[in-house]
Design a protein around this motif. Sequence first.
Motif, PDB file in Angstrom:
ATOM      1  N   HIS A 187      -7.524  -2.639  -2.207  1.00  0.00           N
ATOM      2  CA  HIS A 187      -6.069  -2.794  -1.983  1.00  0.00           C
ATOM      3  C   HIS A 187      -5.689  -2.515  -0.523  1.00  0.00           C
ATOM      4  N   HIS A 190      -3.684   9.374   0.997  1.00  0.00           N
ATOM      5  CA  HIS A 190      -2.856   8.387   1.689  1.00  0.00           C
ATOM      6  C   HIS A 190      -1.941   9.038   2.720  1.00  0.00           C
ATOM      7  N   HIS A 240       0.826  -1.204   0.000  1.00  0.00           N
ATOM      8  CA  HIS A 240       0.000   0.000   0.000  1.00  0.00           C
ATOM      9  C   HIS A 240       0.870   1.269   0.000  1.00  0.00           C
ATOM     10  N   TRP A 297     -13.357   6.626  -0.419  1.00  0.00           N
ATOM     11  CA  TRP A 297     -12.958   7.002   0.933  1.00  0.00           C
ATOM     12  C   TRP A 297     -14.177   7.474   1.731  1.00  0.00           C
ATOM     13  N   ASP A 336      -9.620   4.623   3.961  1.00  0.00           N
ATOM     14  CA  ASP A 336      -9.441   4.119   2.607  1.00  0.00           C
ATOM     15  C   ASP A 336     -10.272   2.832   2.468  1.00  0.00           C
TER      16      ASP A 336
HETATM   17 MN    MN Z   1      -5.149   3.109  -0.789  1.00  0.00          MN
END
Ligand code: MN
Length: 338
Positions: A186, A95, A45, A144, A182
């Motif tokens: 992934h 992120h 990530h 998100w 998130d």
């Molecule tokens: Mn992500």
Amino acid sequence: MKYAIVILFSSIQLVLSAQQFTLPNLKFTYAEYEPFIDMKTMEIHHSKHHQTYVTNLNKAVAGSPFENKPLSKVLLNVSNASDVIRNNAGGHYNHTLFWEILTPKTSSQPSELLLKSIEETFGKLDSLKTKMHQACMSRFGSGWAWLIVNEEGKLQVTSTGNQDNPIMDVTTERGIPILGIDVWEHAYYLKHQNKRNDYIYAIWSILDWGVISQKYEDALKDPVLVSIKSDNWPELKAFHKVMSNTFHAAEKKDFKPIFDRNQELMIKAFLLKNSEIPVLALEERLLIMKSLEKLAKQTIELNSFISANKKVTNGVIMKKLTAIHASFHEVMGLCKDE
Ligand code: MN
């Protein structure tokens, strides 16, 4: 040989400093997020997904009007940017925030100030948790969930698709995020597979409320919030779009946009002058009206100068355009004082 090494190092430094955005370090090792987030997920990530957003963003902003602009500027004006910039600028911002608010090693509590605000808006901390949980679960596909400080300075739960976020001028519920989760696969698929629910509980248990509380206080006085508010003035926004396209090109000696769009610039200046000014204080309204009057006049002058002269010099156009740009910033500055 010594000189060669010096030259080598300074050119490496040059290449490094040319990178507008960089991958932030994590506060913990990948393994330290276990068992909440497995080490492999953290590694991929951060070092692969986030790094790719940073790399692609640097590539995409190079040579664009967003070159050397802070990330907040890119997000606030992302409607003028390419999809590549939109996705990667969001990816980088989102992120970076996500890593900041996770602490797998210590438990924490919201500050008194933040808790008071949470209780005012949601009743209690648990109700906020439920709301965030719902926002995560109801986001279809990738995206998100956010806790934001909105335009009124109040807390609000919202969610966005893909790598969009509430600072962007393409989202409807806007504000500054102080907590983001998130929900791309992934972020959890290796450990939790399709069980997004379990992953959200894991994230909720490692939130760093110290950092989130600080972010809450910072957001309340962040100029970004003022910029978001001024987006409530659509005529200002529309003028800004043409202004930045023509002015920034001219700064780089490209005068085609202002030749093509000087009439549009004039029309947008008039629509702006005749629009409703979303500023309450009378004194500031009067100053804004004065600046708008000047701005409209300057755009007529530029328009008639370009249409009347077969051989116009770029120097004169640049001078007139710079004056228009200055008047526009006068207006923006006055909105900020509100
Ligand atoms: Mn992500």
